[in-house]
Design a protein around this motif. Structure first.
Motif, PDB file in Angstrom:
ATOM      1  N   GLU A 191       0.824  -1.211   0.000  1.00  0.00           N
ATOM      2  CA  GLU A 191       0.000   0.000   0.000  1.00  0.00           C
ATOM      3  C   GLU A 191       0.858   1.260   0.000  1.00  0.00           C
ATOM      4  N   SER A 248      -6.959   2.418  -6.289  1.00  0.00           N
ATOM      5  CA  SER A 248      -6.618   1.392  -5.305  1.00  0.00           C
ATOM      6  C   SER A 248      -6.040   0.138  -5.959  1.00  0.00           C
ATOM      7  N   ARG A 275       2.219   1.645  -3.444  1.00  0.00           N
ATOM      8  CA  ARG A 275       1.165   2.110  -4.349  1.00  0.00           C
ATOM      9  C   ARG A 275       0.927   3.606  -4.170  1.00  0.00           C
ATOM     10  N   SER A 276       0.870   4.059  -2.905  1.00  0.00           N
ATOM     11  CA  SER A 276       0.627   5.473  -2.624  1.00  0.00           C
ATOM     12  C   SER A 276       1.752   6.343  -3.162  1.00  0.00           C
ATOM     13  N   ALA A 316      -3.245  -1.690  -7.192  1.00  0.00           N
ATOM     14  CA  ALA A 316      -1.788  -1.552  -7.090  1.00  0.00           C
ATOM     15  C   ALA A 316      -1.093  -1.869  -8.406  1.00  0.00           C
TER      16      ALA A 316
END
Length: 424
Positions: free
Chosen positions: A290, A339, A293-294, A341
């Motif tokens: 996460e 969202s 990904r961010s 990824a």
């Protein structure tokens, strides 16, 4: 907006409408049909913004409240509270649904305009009565309680105009004092409403609400515990993040908050139970994915919005128009699935390739980039070699080490010969 000014001999159409509205307020107090219809017209086409605010003035009124209170012939010469009273009276034709909708829309617009000035027609007596009702229902908890707190409370209330002080929002501490509860508890209701607004569960945020605000559509009561927690830690930013993660996982926020408040118990569970340890490792892996990904999403967004990218040498590259358009296409492609990824990673890699393409098209920048990469590699190699003690090396040398040192020397000799052939 242009403003027409009244001459000595004739009123403008806008001022004529205001004149009739003022007369209606004074004449039709018993059956204010004319007043309500004229007010609807004045609000609908912003008549009050199209007339000067005073003699020899070219600017319109700065607020609706100022227009109401200004002396004739420019304003209505009325008290705001009297206008609020007239708005509460019904037009004789409101039995018709279409006409009633028109009047309701006008009342909502007037209240909104006055609320923007900090005026809601809401008294301290009404506030005390409502807070007492809130206190009586507090133990049960509900969406209505959160709605009421959002209408009444501001984390940073301002005093504002002394005339309008009675209608301003108050602090959580002041609300708690009047309700006989704690400020922390009040703020938990406030934050529950804000969290619900962020999630799209309620139609308006607390900054759009005011004391005496008309009721709004509320979510099902079963959803209440998704946003409100009686635990104190839920009112912190950390607690809010934990609660949001719990909601995503489909569990009650209070369960996750309880675990977070006792890290020793969490450690014991991980050490004592292989399944808990596996779950912790999986969670950490998911967190890493996460975070990556961010970071990738933010990189794509910044490059697309700024049209620039920082390259390895530290320089900021202004991207050509064509590449900037291609980066924007990548951002648009992931806008509806931020969202995902894999999709974000693919867009990130594509944008990096586009930036590299732009670097290669710029000879000076391309050389600077290569120079920075070579410099980094040489510094890292020198640091690595530096840990080898020449005095201790002979005592451990073998054929493998000799081969590595010889190969390294050959590489260095080649590099030295290369730069020597080109001079300084």
């Amino acid at each position: 907006m242009s403003v027409r000014i009244e001459s000595n001999s004739q009123l403008t159409p806008e001022q004529e409408r205001v004149y009739r509205l003022r007369n209606a307020a004074e004449r039709d107090g018993g059956t204010p049909g004319g007043f309500l219809e004229l007010m609807a017209a004045v609000v609908a086409d912003d008549t009050w913004r199209q007339i000067p605010s005073a003699v020899n003035a070219s600017e319109p009124f700065s607020s609706f409240a100022e227009f109401i209170e200004a002396k004739p012939p420019f304003g209505l010469g009325q008290r705001v509270e009297d206008v609020h009273t007239l708005l509460q009276m019904r037009h004789p034709h409101e039995a018709a649904a279409e006409f009633r909708a028109k009047m309701d829309a006008m009342r909502a617009d007037v209240r909104r305009l006055l609320a923007e000035d900090g005026i809601t027609g809401y008294s301290e007596q009404q506030r005390d009565r409502d807070i007492q009702a809130w206190a009586a229902l507090d133990k049960s908890g509900s969406w209505w309680l959160a709605f009421f707190v959002a209408c009444q409370v501001s984390p940073q209330p301002t005093a504002g105009d002394p005339r309008r002080k009675a209608t301003a929002k108050i602090s959580a501490s002041e609300f708690a004092r009047r309700a006989g509860t704690s400020a922390d508890r009040v703020l938990r209701y406030y934050k529950a409403w804000e969290a619900a607004y962020t999630a799209g569960a309620v139609p308006v945020g607390s900054d759009q609400l005011h004391p005496g605000h008309e009721p709004v559509a509320l979510p099902p009561s079963d959803d209440w515990t998704l946003y409100y927690s009686s635990r104190r830690s839920a009112s912190t930013d950390r607690g809010a993040l934990i609660s949001a993660a719990a909601e995503t996982e489909g569990i009650r926020p209070t369960k996750a908050l309880e675990v977070a408040e006792n890290p020793t118990a969490l450690r014991a569970a991980i050490l004592g139970d292989p399944k808990t340890a596996d779950a912790a490792r999986a969670a950490l892996k998911a967190l890493s994915v996460e975070e990556r990904r961010s970071e990738h999403l933010e990189y794509v967004r910044q490059v697309a919005e700024a049209g620039k990218a920082q390259v390895g040498s530290g320089q900021v590259l202004e991207l050509p128009e064509q590449i900037r358009a291609e980066v924007s296409e990548q951002l648009a492609a992931i806008a509806e699935q931020p969202s995902d990824a894999d999709a974000v990673t693919s867009a990130y890699e594509t944008v990096q390739e586009l930036v590299a393409k732009a670097v290669e098209a710029n000879p000076e920048l391309h050389a600077s980039e290569q120079r920075a990469r070579f410099q980094t590699a040489l510094k890292a190699t020198r640091r690595s070699i530096g840990i080898i003690d020449p005095e201790r090396l002979p005592s451990v040398i073998d054929d493998s080490l000799r081969e590595e040192i010889t190969a390294l020397q050959e590489i260095v000799n080649t590099l030295v010969a290369s730069i020597a052939s080109h001079g300084r």
